[in-house]
Enzyme design. Structure first.
Site, PDB file in Angstrom:
ATOM      1  N   GLN A  10       0.826  -1.206   0.000  1.00 15.34           N
ATOM      2  CA  GLN A  10       0.000   0.000   0.000  1.00 15.34           C
ATOM      3  C   GLN A  10       0.857   1.252   0.000  1.00 15.34           C
ATOM      4  OE1 GLN A  10      -3.343  -0.795   2.403  1.00 15.34           O
ATOM      5  NE2 GLN A  10      -4.202   1.242   2.256  1.00 15.34           N
ATOM      6  N   SER A  94       3.778  -6.508   2.776  1.00 12.64           N
ATOM      7  CA  SER A  94       2.444  -6.476   3.386  1.00 12.64           C
ATOM      8  C   SER A  94       1.413  -7.098   2.441  1.00 12.64           C
ATOM      9  CB  SER A  94       2.091  -5.050   3.805  1.00 12.64           C
ATOM     10  OG  SER A  94       0.936  -5.022   4.617  1.00 12.64           O
ATOM     11  N   LEU A  95       0.456  -6.318   1.908  1.00 17.70           N
ATOM     12  CA  LEU A  95      -0.533  -6.906   1.002  1.00 17.70           C
ATOM     13  C   LEU A  95       0.147  -7.556  -0.204  1.00 17.70           C
ATOM     14  CD1 LEU A  95      -1.522  -5.553  -2.001  1.00 17.70           C
ATOM     15  CD2 LEU A  95      -1.680  -3.580  -0.531  1.00 17.70           C
ATOM     16  N   ARG A 119      -9.577  -8.107   3.876  1.00 17.06           N
ATOM     17  CA  ARG A 119      -8.450  -7.654   4.686  1.00 17.06           C
ATOM     18  C   ARG A 119      -8.507  -6.135   4.849  1.00 17.06           C
ATOM     19  NH1 ARG A 119      -2.886  -6.193   3.702  1.00 17.06           N
ATOM     20  NH2 ARG A 119      -1.425  -7.103   5.195  1.00 17.06           N
ATOM     21  N   HIS A 203      -0.130  -3.404  11.180  1.00 14.83           N
ATOM     22  CA  HIS A 203       0.978  -4.217  11.673  1.00 14.83           C
ATOM     23  C   HIS A 203       1.339  -3.935  13.127  1.00 14.83           C
ATOM     24  CE1 HIS A 203       1.458  -5.945   7.751  1.00 14.83           C
ATOM     25  NE2 HIS A 203       1.474  -4.738   7.222  1.00 14.83           N
ATOM     26  N   GLN A 252       0.707 -11.959  10.020  1.00 13.32           N
ATOM     27  CA  GLN A 252       1.201 -10.770   9.333  1.00 13.32           C
ATOM     28  C   GLN A 252       0.357  -9.529   9.635  1.00 13.32           C
ATOM     29  OE1 GLN A 252      -0.219  -9.409   5.858  1.00 13.32           O
ATOM     30  NE2 GLN A 252       1.526  -9.898   4.567  1.00 13.32           N
TER      31      GLN A 252
END
Length: 314
Positions: A10, A94-95, A119, A203, A252
């Site tokens: 992102q 991440s994503l 998510r 996170h 995660q």
């Protein structure tokens, strides 16, 4: 030359993303149409035309970035003969971990789009707007950022969330604690500390409701072994076992993104080049800061695809 393929997270989204790919390549158009259908949403129109504030919403940005990464991968497979089974590793920020798994055949495109929509929605809902924040502490290494976060917490949540590159660590947690961390960093003479324009504190432990939602969503999702080993954000090590992948995708959500360590792990395993597939050039830029010996490039536009060469290895 030993290559790994990495997938952005992102912040790399921008209005117009994917449009040139769709105009030139039928397989890219088909990819975006498949994502639109899976979501029951004309996400591609939002990607191509905006508005930007709607595209930036976490629940839209996450599947949109994945769609562009997978479209680029599929075009390279069709046009250049890319075979990810010959890559040393795949990894994503991440994503981007979902993009990597989809590109490597571990999760179907439709399932990946739905997972990322879920998510994004669950991460946004986990913490009311304004309660959490994230800040980048520039000039601090991971240990220094952890010390600052621990001092700033004062009974609230404040943790190191992203170890992106030397001198670029992000902390996440309650807004007041994150603002204290910015002040402490300034007092200690670090180059710069600033709030990030994000809508939730990703996170960190405040994301536990989102982790619970993803555990439920992932429990019903078929996951196969990826074509190349995945270097996981949570462990900065390689995994291929589907059940380990499932567990770490849940961890995660609240765990730190160990990107610097992940890149160094790949280098230690013999990787000489990182190729970023998707929107923007963030990960290629970070790679050069993490280790100047690494070759790093980004493939996201038709011109990048035209100049891409398989070399001796995929």
């Amino acid at each position: 030359m030993t290559r790994a393929f990495v997938f952005p997270g992102q912040g790399s989204q921008a209005v117009g993303m994917g449009r040139e790919l769709a105009e030139r390549f039928a397989i890219a158009r088909d990819t975006f149409a498949e994502v639109d259908e899976a979501l029951g949403q004309k996400l591609s129109a939002l990607m191509f035309e905006g508005p930007g504030d709607e595209l930036t919403l976490t629940e839209n940005a996450q599947p949109a970035l994945m769609a562009v990464s997978v479209a680029v991968t599929r075009v390279l497979q069709a046009e250049k003969g890319l075979d990810l089974s010959k890559a040393a590793f795949v990894a994503g920020h991440s994503l981007g971990e979902y993009s990597a798994l989809c590109a490597a055949g571990a999760i179907t495109l439709s399932d990946t789009a739905r997972l990322l929509k879920r998510r994004g929605q669950s991460m946004q809902k986990a913490v009311p707007v304004g309660v959490g924040a994230m800040a980048a502490i520039l000039g601090a290494d991971l240990d220094a950022a952890r010390e600052i976060a621990a001092e700033a917490a004062q009974g609230q949540v404040c943790t190191a969330a992203n170890d992106n590159a030397p001198g670029q660590v992000v902390v996440s947690g309650h807004r007041e604690a994150v603002e204290r961390a910015i002040r402490i960093a300034a007092e200690r003479g670090f180059k710069r500390a600033m709030l990030l324009p994000v809508s939730a504190p990703f996170h960190c432990p405040l994301m536990q409701p989102a982790a619970d939602a993803m555990a439920e969503a992932l429990a019903g999702t078929t996951i196969l072994a990826p074509a190349a080993p995945l270097v996981a954000n949570v462990t900065a090590s390689a995994i291929t076992d589907p059940e380990t992948i499932r567990r770490l995708l849940v961890e995660q959500v609240t765990g730190a993104v160990r990107w610097r360590e992940s890149v160094l792990f790949m280098k230690e395993q013999g990787v000489t080049e990182l190729v970023e597939l998707g929107a923007g050039k963030v990960l290629a830029g970070l790679a050069k800061r993490i280790d100047k010996e690494l070759l790093a490039s980004s493939v996201g536009l038709p011109a990048d695809i035209d100049s891409f060469s398989l070399g001796t290895l995929a």
